[in-house]
Design a protein around this motif. Structure first.
Motif, mmCIF file in Angstrom:
data_model
loop_
_atom_site.group_PDB
_atom_site.id
_atom_site.type_symbol
_atom_site.label_atom_id
_atom_site.label_comp_id
_atom_site.label_asym_id
_atom_site.label_seq_id
_atom_site.Cartn_x
_atom_site.Cartn_y
_atom_site.Cartn_z
ATOM 1 N N GLN A 20 -19.538 -56.524 8.833
ATOM 2 C CA GLN A 20 -20.761 -56.137 8.577
ATOM 3 C C GLN A 20 -21.296 -57.379 7.429
ATOM 4 N N PHE A 32 -21.511 -53.446 16.382
ATOM 5 C CA PHE A 32 -23.047 -53.350 16.226
ATOM 6 C C PHE A 32 -23.629 -52.546 17.472
ATOM 7 N N ARG A 34 -27.334 -51.889 18.712
ATOM 8 C CA ARG A 34 -28.610 -52.154 18.066
ATOM 9 C C ARG A 34 -29.592 -51.497 19.294
ATOM 10 N N SER A 82 -22.027 -49.632 13.612
ATOM 11 C CA SER A 82 -23.274 -49.901 12.671
ATOM 12 C C SER A 82 -24.581 -49.746 13.736
ATOM 13 N N SER A 84 -28.142 -49.846 14.493
ATOM 14 C CA SER A 84 -29.282 -50.840 13.642
ATOM 15 C C SER A 84 -30.278 -51.074 14.808
ATOM 16 N N GLU A 110 -28.890 -47.896 9.571
ATOM 17 C CA GLU A 110 -29.717 -48.547 8.689
ATOM 18 C C GLU A 110 -31.228 -48.175 9.347
ATOM 19 N N THR A 111 -31.959 -47.673 8.659
ATOM 20 C CA THR A 111 -33.394 -47.651 8.658
ATOM 21 C C THR A 111 -34.239 -47.915 7.763
#
Lengths: 238, 238
Positions: A20, A32, A34, A82, A84, A110-111
């Protein structure tokens, strides 16, 4: 009816294990995941391939089991995942998180904090990264607070603000004053999100931001660069 | 008799506020208090001015109140104080920590773990940074364990190992296997601790270390560079 474990997710890319490069988990090994699609269009977005509708054809519809099969193939054993985007809060990720926890993975997401989801409470770690003036967006505090409420005491919730300039810095200061109970990360903006970044410029920006923070005696803030950009440039998949 | 609050400390330098460039507190605002004197002579030492006896004349004898007056002058309000060296465990720092806590400061200390002190238990955070083969030193595990025992449940104790090469990496792996209960940080070694460092070389070393860790599926390790070296080079006082 489909259960949340069967619901299809729009996945832009799954890659890793790498580390990260940002915020609370900087330097930690992670895979990740995504998602594709975003309700924002930040001026300096570094993942337009996961944002703009014209890339929609590149986003694979996958169910949680398919995503986890790929995470397992890449990582081989339990790891920090993660989540994302794009804005991953637009996707129904509750089933993925529940099934991933059963396999021993942990989840950080994460946002920008524009859309709240009930499954935030199931995360291990949540980064709310509202966008400052340089993004071109205005933060709706009601939505941000809905995100905090949805997360509740579930994940460790931290804030992260990308700072390009004085206006972003002022925005971050005000935000931190409003939400003093959460760890606050400041991240140096990357003005060259496509092509080759300039490490010397990024470090000059970092020094400026450190000086700004220490001059204001804002000792509760943590100031970090994007480590992956320093290490790998703007390359995808690392 | 002098109490521990009056005992004189040998201080090499006090500087800041800046950000911590390494390990558990990377990016956090801090004031550094560097003590003079060390029981090690690491081949790649980047603070010989706080290690070699010929610099002894540059180390000021100060009592805890004098140190705190300088910390307060620099920081203006409560801050994380990073106790470093040299080997700060050689100094009687218990009085400084107690008086600093009364003023609202918190304390993190980094030591190679060769000398235990009872006052470790009063720290907020302790980084044990045993030195791998590239340092030229051999770790005495009994002393390292005495440090862990002295710290007890007081501070959050993390390990940090500087990795230059395969031998250091193997050393770190073995150490982590022995002490699985503590967060473990790997830090890229800087082969140019004097003069101008080479950021491109440091980042190549970082990529190598990330690849090494992910190939081994060592997902409990956190891999970081020395952020201050990337931002400020080998400059002192930042």
């Amino acid at each position: 009816m489909t259960s949340d474990r069967e619901e299809r997710l729009r996945i832009s890319e799954i890659f890793g294990p790498t580390v990260q490069g940002e915020g609370r988990h900087i330097g930690e090994p992670t895979v990740f995941v995504r998602t594709g699609g975003c309700d924002y269009r930040c001026r300096w977005c570094d993942t337009l391939f996961a944002v703009l509708p014209e890339h929609r054809g590149e986003w694979a519809p996958m169910d949680p089991e398919e995503v986890l099969a790929e995470v397992d193939r890449l990582a081989g054993e339990p790891i920090l995942v993660s989540l994302s985007g794009g804005n991953p809060a637009l996707q129904p990720l509750g089933g993925l998180i529940a099934a991933g926890h059963e396999r021993g993975h942990s989840f950080t997401l994460e946002t920008q904090g524009s859309v709240a989801a009930a499954w935030f409470a199931a995360l291990d770690s949540l980064t709310l990264s509202p966008k400052g003036p340089s993004s071109g967006h205005i933060t709706r505090l009601a939505e941000l607070e809905a995100c905090l409420d949805a997360a509740g005491e579930g994940p460790e919730t931290t804030f992260k603000v990308v700072v390009f300039d004085e206006a972003d810095y002022g925005y971050a200061r005000e935000l931190a004053a409003n939400y003093p109970g959460h760890p606050f990360y400041l991240q140096v903006g990357n003005p060259e999100p496509v092509g080759e970044p300039d490490p010397a410029d990024l470090m000059a920006r970092y020094r400026w931001l450190v000086e700004r923070v220490t001059n204001d005696r804002w000792y509760a803030a943590t100031v970090l660069p994007q480590l992956h950009v320093l290490a790998w440039g703007n390359q995808r998949g690392v």
